[in-house]
Design an enzyme around this catalytic site. Structure first.
Site, PDB file in Angstrom:
ATOM      1  N   ASN A  10      -6.650 -46.809 -14.665  1.00  0.00           N
ATOM      2  CA  ASN A  10      -7.106 -45.391 -14.647  1.00  0.00           C
ATOM      3  C   ASN A  10      -6.851 -44.426 -15.293  1.00  0.00           C
ATOM      4  O   ASN A  10      -7.127 -44.733 -16.953  1.00  0.00           O
ATOM      5  CB  ASN A  10      -5.492 -44.325 -14.134  1.00  0.00           C
TER       6      ASN A  10
ATOM      7  N   GLU B 270      -7.997 -40.761 -17.025  1.00  0.00           N
ATOM      8  CA  GLU B 270      -8.404 -39.610 -16.926  1.00  0.00           C
ATOM      9  C   GLU B 270      -9.165 -38.794 -17.799  1.00  0.00           C
ATOM     10  O   GLU B 270      -9.760 -39.072 -18.092  1.00  0.00           O
ATOM     11  CB  GLU B 270      -6.534 -39.206 -16.963  1.00  0.00           C
TER      12      GLU B 270
ATOM     13  N   CYS C 197      -8.903 -42.995 -10.570  1.00  0.00           N
ATOM     14  CA  CYS C 197      -8.054 -44.406 -10.696  1.00  0.00           C
ATOM     15  C   CYS C 197      -8.120 -45.964 -10.571  1.00  0.00           C
ATOM     16  O   CYS C 197      -9.653 -46.020 -10.721  1.00  0.00           O
ATOM     17  CB  CYS C 197      -7.470 -44.623  -8.801  1.00  0.00           C
TER      18      CYS C 197
ATOM     19  N   GLU D 259      -8.212 -48.455  -8.825  1.00  0.00           N
ATOM     20  CA  GLU D 259      -8.452 -49.067  -7.911  1.00  0.00           C
ATOM     21  C   GLU D 259      -9.876 -48.603  -8.092  1.00  0.00           C
ATOM     22  O   GLU D 259     -10.794 -49.635  -7.722  1.00  0.00           O
ATOM     23  CB  GLU D 259      -7.750 -48.877  -6.922  1.00  0.00           C
TER      24      GLU D 259
ATOM     25  N   CYS E 192      -4.411 -44.507  -3.474  1.00  0.00           N
ATOM     26  CA  CYS E 192      -4.469 -42.391  -3.401  1.00  0.00           C
ATOM     27  C   CYS E 192      -5.430 -42.182  -1.917  1.00  0.00           C
ATOM     28  O   CYS E 192      -5.858 -43.307  -2.250  1.00  0.00           O
ATOM     29  CB  CYS E 192      -4.783 -41.749  -4.150  1.00  0.00           C
TER      30      CYS E 192
ATOM     31  N   CYS F 125      -8.894 -43.158  -3.283  1.00  0.00           N
ATOM     32  CA  CYS F 125      -8.992 -44.910  -3.220  1.00  0.00           C
ATOM     33  C   CYS F 125      -9.113 -45.142  -2.055  1.00  0.00           C
ATOM     34  O   CYS F 125      -9.701 -46.372  -1.992  1.00  0.00           O
ATOM     35  CB  CYS F 125      -8.338 -45.284  -3.945  1.00  0.00           C
TER      36      CYS F 125
HETATM   37  N1  THU Z   1      -3.502 -42.850 -10.021  1.00  0.00           N
HETATM   38  C1  THU Z   1      -4.615 -44.009  -9.675  1.00  0.00           C
HETATM   39  O1  THU Z   1      -4.621 -44.743 -10.908  1.00  0.00           O
HETATM   40  N2  THU Z   1      -4.368 -44.818  -8.781  1.00  0.00           N
HETATM   41  C2  THU Z   1      -3.635 -44.259  -7.902  1.00  0.00           C
HETATM   42  O2  THU Z   1      -3.760 -44.280  -6.304  1.00  0.00           O
HETATM   43  C3  THU Z   1      -2.987 -43.241  -7.653  1.00  0.00           C
HETATM   44  C4  THU Z   1      -3.156 -41.793  -8.428  1.00  0.00           C
HETATM   45  C5  THU Z   1      -4.112 -42.649 -11.748  1.00  0.00           C
HETATM   46  C6  THU Z   1      -4.867 -41.903 -11.103  1.00  0.00           C
HETATM   47  C7  THU Z   1      -3.778 -40.848 -12.257  1.00  0.00           C
HETATM   48  O3  THU Z   1      -4.310 -41.340 -13.569  1.00  0.00           O
HETATM   49  C8  THU Z   1      -2.060 -40.668 -12.622  1.00  0.00           C
HETATM   50  O4  THU Z   1      -2.697 -41.963 -11.764  1.00  0.00           O
HETATM   51  C9  THU Z   1      -1.795 -40.159 -11.732  1.00  0.00           C
HETATM   52  O5  THU Z   1      -2.040 -38.825 -10.452  1.00  0.00           O
END
Ligand code: THU
Length: 174
Positions: A48, A50, A59, A61, A111, A114
């Site tokens: 991920n 940010e 994210c 994925e 999520c 994704c």
């Molecule tokens: N996140 C992911 O990388 N994948 C997901 O499927 C759920 C959330 C990350 C996004 C963000 O950087 C952190 O987790 C908190 O939401």
């Protein structure tokens, strides 16, 4: 979809852990790693990434899927114009499995956004491995053969989904 060998499964899970090390998550401090097994056997890692404008976050994925789909043909132009190995590499959009790991000691699921992106490129029954942070120690004494890994698929995670084939359906004239 063909079952994963134990070797492929281990390599994919280890790659998801390696991907997690590249997480850029100064805001949530929630690290996520992903690894995609392409149909040709290649493994592509993601993490991920940010953004100070939080909505710009990508994210793990989706990082892995986009990295894979673009391949290194873009990277070679940007950073390594003379690398033969990169030049030979092409975008991969056919996948055999995905693994996802966080720092949480239970399997965390992708999520919604994704899930839709996974739906675009992965078969309904492609194995998706949700890996606990303490794999493979998880439940060591319980004899759990899966070592806490929850195996699922996009068909399960996103039932009755919308996908590319729906855009091919006959439509009324406008
Ligand atoms: N996140 C992911 O990388 N994948 C997901 O499927 C759920 C959330 C990350 C996004 C963000 O950087 C952190 O987790 C908190 O939401």
């Amino acid at each position: 979809m063909a079952a994963l060998s134990e070797e492929q499964r281990e390599a994919l899970i280890n790659s998801a852990f390696e991907g997690k090390e590249f997480s850029y998550s100064p805001y949530s401090k929630f690290r996520v790693g992903a690894a995609l097994l392409a149909s040709d056997g290649t493994i592509i890692k993601g993490a991920n990434i940010e953004n100070a404008s939080y909505g710009g976050t990508i994210c793990a994925e989706r990082t892995a899927i986009v990295k894979s789909a673009v391949g290194s043909s873009l990277m070679e132009i940007v950073c390594c114009p003379t690398s033969d190995s990169l030049r030979q590499s092409e975008g991969k959009r056919s996948f055999a499995a995905l693994a996802v790991v966080t720092d949480v000691k239970s399997a965390i699921s992708p999520c919604g956004l994704c899930r839709q992106v996974i739906r675009e490129f992965c078969a309904q029954d492609m194995p998706i491995l949700l890996v606990p942070a303490d794999y493979p120690q998880f439940n060591k004494d319980s004899g759990d053969a899966e070592k806490g890994v929850k195996q699922t698929s996009i068909g399960e995670l996103l039932p009755d989904s919308f996908g590319p084939e729906h855009l091919e359906l006959p439509r009324g004239t406008i």
